[in-house]
Design an enzyme around this catalytic site. Structure first.
Site, short mmCIF file in Angstrom:
data_model
loop_
_atom_site.label_atom_id
_atom_site.label_comp_id
_atom_site.label_asym_id
_atom_site.label_seq_id
_atom_site.Cartn_x
_atom_site.Cartn_y
_atom_site.Cartn_z
N CYS A 113 -18.16 96.06 -13.30
CA CYS A 113 -19.44 95.92 -14.00
C CYS A 113 -19.96 94.48 -13.95
CB CYS A 113 -19.35 96.43 -15.44
SG CYS A 113 -18.15 95.57 -16.47
N ASP A 135 -9.28 85.96 -29.00
CA ASP A 135 -9.00 87.32 -28.56
C ASP A 135 -7.71 87.91 -29.16
OD1 ASP A 135 -9.17 89.60 -27.00
OD2 ASP A 135 -8.19 88.71 -25.29
#
Length: 308
Positions: free
Chosen positions: A241, A131
């Site tokens: 989500c 990342d």
């Protein structure tokens, strides 16, 4: 080819020994399908003030430009789903930030995996990515069969949902390659319907500049006033989500001690969050990803979500 198979089995067994949830492998090369998607994302300014995403366009799409003579992309998943969660009616932080900063935890595991590969197989060059470099992790993980890209743009698996980190080792070693799995989102729109800021603008398309994670972590300026009342008490990241995704009914608690939370993180009341001192912040978030916002950033976020 026999060696490829043997080496592949060894790498996957080592990944499991190191605590990774799963390991998939793809042939290194240009991500043809991702190129127009990335271009459209940037053209629509969905990256907001994350200007770094405009850099290294070619490298994002082709790992051969990151690692000399790259042959394989080894994608790995590491579970972070917690056993316990924050008390209700408090300011919320993403579950991934409960424990120690994942960058350091995963980097150590990747170093050990690369060392094992070099010890067992011989001279293998490679680089670890967590990342923090121009690598399209989710695209590679999907290509490697570790899950499918959901309508929320999260990688989802049928067995364990989506609460995991994605990392890669890019190596100059030919291996056996995995294949993508099918999409199992079906007609479900739970993530789209639940997003507090309507950041999922269409199935599989997220406007990053409208995401609560962007506002609370990436954005260094003031949070836009039209977001007042929409932040749902999130002060670092957002899990909405993922929380509403039916596949996350299958999430299982992680077994990584370094991801266990400081008890304070789970029990803080709103008042305690508001009154957090520099000393407490440094102590509680010593090795946490939350340090990215600094205490001042956290206070900005708290002040903003208080305004309904």
């Amino acid at each position: 080819m026999l060696n490829n198979h043997k080496n592949t089995l060894f790498i996957k067994a080592e990944a499991k020994r190191l605590g990774f949830l799963s390991c998939g492998i793809s042939k290194a090369g240009f991500l043809e399908e991702e190129a127009p998607r990335l271009e459209a994302y940037l053209n629509r300014n969905f990256n907001g003030k994350m200007h770094y995403m405009e850099n290294n366009f070619d490298k994002r799409l082709n790992p051969v430009l990151l690692v000399d003579d790259a042959k394989s992309v080894i994608s790995l998943l590491l579970n972070y789903y917690p056993d316990n969660q924050q008390v209700s009616n408090t300011y919320k932080i993403s579950k991934y930030a409960y424990g120690q900063d994942y960058h350091f935890v995963i980097k150590e595991k990747l170093k050990e995996l690369l060392h094992s590969i070099q010890t067992e197989i011989g001279h293998v060059s490679g680089r670890a990515f967590v990342d923090s470099a121009p690598v399209l992790e989710k695209a590679w993980a999907a290509k490697s069969g570790l899950g499918w890209m959901g309508k929320s743009a999260n990688l989802i698996t049928q067995k364990v949902g989506s609460f995991y980190f994605i990392a890669e080792l890019i190596v100059d070693l030919e291996l056996d390659y995995d294949h993508a799995v099918t999409d199992h989102c079906g007609s479900c729109t739970a993530c789209i319907d639940a997003c507090p800021t309507e950041a999922i603008v269409a199935p599989y398309v997220v406007d990053g500049s409208k995401c609560i994670s962007y506002f609370t972590i990436e954005l260094k300026d003031s949070i836009p006033v039209d977001m007042k009342g929409k932040m749902d008490d999130w002060i670092f990241g957002c899990d909405v989500c993922q929380d509403v995704c039916p596949w996350n009914r299958f999430s299982k608690p992680h077994k990584e001690p370094l991801f266990n939370p400081n008890p304070g993180i789970l029990s803080f009341t709103k008042k305690e969050w508001q009154d957090i001192t520099t000393e407490t912040f440094e102590k509680v978030f010593k090795n946490s990803a939350v340090k990215r916002t600094k205490r001042e950033g956290l206070q900005r976020n708290i002040s903003f979500v208080q305004i309904k």
